[in-house]
Scaffold this active site. Sequence first.
Site, mmCIF file in Angstrom:
data_model
loop_
_atom_site.group_PDB
_atom_site.id
_atom_site.type_symbol
_atom_site.label_atom_id
_atom_site.label_comp_id
_atom_site.label_asym_id
_atom_site.label_seq_id
_atom_site.Cartn_x
_atom_site.Cartn_y
_atom_site.Cartn_z
ATOM 1 N N GLU A 47 34.229 37.812 13.900
ATOM 2 C CA GLU A 47 34.239 38.031 15.342
ATOM 3 C C GLU A 47 34.049 39.519 15.622
ATOM 4 O O GLU A 47 34.509 40.377 14.854
ATOM 5 C CB GLU A 47 35.587 37.569 15.890
ATOM 6 C CG GLU A 47 35.813 37.841 17.372
ATOM 7 C CD GLU A 47 37.262 37.585 17.781
ATOM 8 O OE1 GLU A 47 37.467 37.060 18.886
ATOM 9 O OE2 GLU A 47 38.179 37.908 17.000
ATOM 10 N N ASN A 110 32.962 36.810 24.751
ATOM 11 C CA ASN A 110 33.166 36.992 23.318
ATOM 12 C C ASN A 110 32.322 35.909 22.654
ATOM 13 O O ASN A 110 32.654 34.722 22.743
ATOM 14 C CB ASN A 110 34.651 36.842 22.978
ATOM 15 C CG ASN A 110 34.977 37.264 21.566
ATOM 16 O OD1 ASN A 110 34.122 37.271 20.691
ATOM 17 N ND2 ASN A 110 36.237 37.594 21.324
ATOM 18 N N LYS A 127 33.407 32.113 23.363
ATOM 19 C CA LYS A 127 34.800 31.799 23.041
ATOM 20 C C LYS A 127 35.532 31.133 24.205
ATOM 21 O O LYS A 127 35.507 31.612 25.340
ATOM 22 C CB LYS A 127 35.514 33.085 22.629
ATOM 23 C CG LYS A 127 36.932 32.911 22.086
ATOM 24 C CD LYS A 127 37.427 34.256 21.580
ATOM 25 C CE LYS A 127 38.823 34.215 21.030
ATOM 26 N NZ LYS A 127 39.227 35.539 20.511
ATOM 27 N N GLU A 146 41.843 40.663 25.906
ATOM 28 C CA GLU A 146 40.689 39.756 25.936
ATOM 29 C C GLU A 146 40.570 39.048 27.280
ATOM 30 O O GLU A 146 39.464 38.779 27.754
ATOM 31 C CB GLU A 146 40.781 38.737 24.805
ATOM 32 C CG GLU A 146 40.465 39.322 23.449
ATOM 33 C CD GLU A 146 40.180 38.260 22.413
ATOM 34 O OE1 GLU A 146 39.237 37.466 22.611
ATOM 35 O OE2 GLU A 146 40.917 38.226 21.409
ATOM 36 N N CYS A 171 38.122 33.062 16.431
ATOM 37 C CA CYS A 171 39.469 33.598 16.384
ATOM 38 C C CYS A 171 40.535 32.655 16.940
ATOM 39 O O CYS A 171 40.886 31.672 16.297
ATOM 40 C CB CYS A 171 39.510 34.954 17.085
ATOM 41 S SG CYS A 171 40.956 35.947 16.610
ATOM 42 N N ASN A 196 39.433 38.378 14.327
ATOM 43 C CA ASN A 196 40.078 39.687 14.192
ATOM 44 C C ASN A 196 41.536 39.452 14.561
ATOM 45 O O ASN A 196 41.848 39.246 15.735
ATOM 46 C CB ASN A 196 39.515 40.713 15.180
ATOM 47 C CG ASN A 196 38.158 41.284 14.813
ATOM 48 O OD1 ASN A 196 37.881 42.449 15.041
ATOM 49 N ND2 ASN A 196 37.288 40.450 14.271
#
Length: 314
Positions: A47, A110, A127, A146, A171, A196
């Site tokens: 990621e 993302n 994501k 995020e 993730c 991550n």
Amino acid sequence: MPRFINVAAAQLGPIQRADSRRDVVERLLAHLHQAHAMGCQLVVFPELALTTFFPRWYLEDPAELDAFYEREMPGAETRVLFETAARLGVGFYLGYAELALEQGAARRYNTSILVGQDGAIIGKYRKVHLPGHAEHEPWRDFQHLEKRYFEPGPGFDVWRAYGGVIGMALCNDRRWSETYRVMGLQGAEMILLGYNTPVHNPPAPEHDDLSMFHNHLVMQAGAYQNGTWVVGVAKGGKEEGCEMIGGTCIIAPSGEIVAACSTKGDELAIARCDLDLCHSYKTTTFNFDRHRRPDAYGLITSRRGAIEPEHLAA
């Protein structure tokens, strides 16, 4: 007949804020060349593989924030990845921050993409399960913004590629059973998943010592319960003072880890994955048509119909 695909899980060590795109791309290219030398057809990167994990900072300057995003893929600095993939005949999965212009508005995601052995993009995923928080929380040693810097994607899809049915996730998606099940219902035979993940969880530090156990637990369970390979690839090590867990691994449909990285730096874990191994799990213990009871769940179980693997269609 077995359907083998040689996969390289391409872990990255830390990427510091001062590292240029060019520097990072050179590390990705080194992974591509090493994977090619070892007979791999597919390389899976983490990621946000082109930058440091920038949601750990509260950034008020839009220009400073936008510098972490890709406005096109491939772009001037990433095109060499696609050209090299085509020349070597080695495809890849890549996670990055995407700044998209949609109906005249800037949208931030993302994102991950799946690229074929010809260097062409096969599919894109944005994501779904965004972790962290949306506002500055000064009490934290580092932020996890995020929810501020990205918006969630529309859902999970799968693509026919590499002789099988391939899905993508990112993730925090790996912690949610729905991630695997929605793709499992679409016939997924391999799920590619970059992450991550910091060792320290500021809201729940009592979880810190279990971070690697939980990391592997959810991916192994998702693989087994859906009869699919899972390739989980980390960015590890101390990045801008934040320790990341690493733990890159390739998991078989049995739930067993068949290859893993042993460091937190740039490293490849390689496995020869037989997609037909999914068959014995999808047609016995986890035969959804025979044994699942969606009528008892009270849930919408799939966003769209299943894609049946070609070897089962007959």
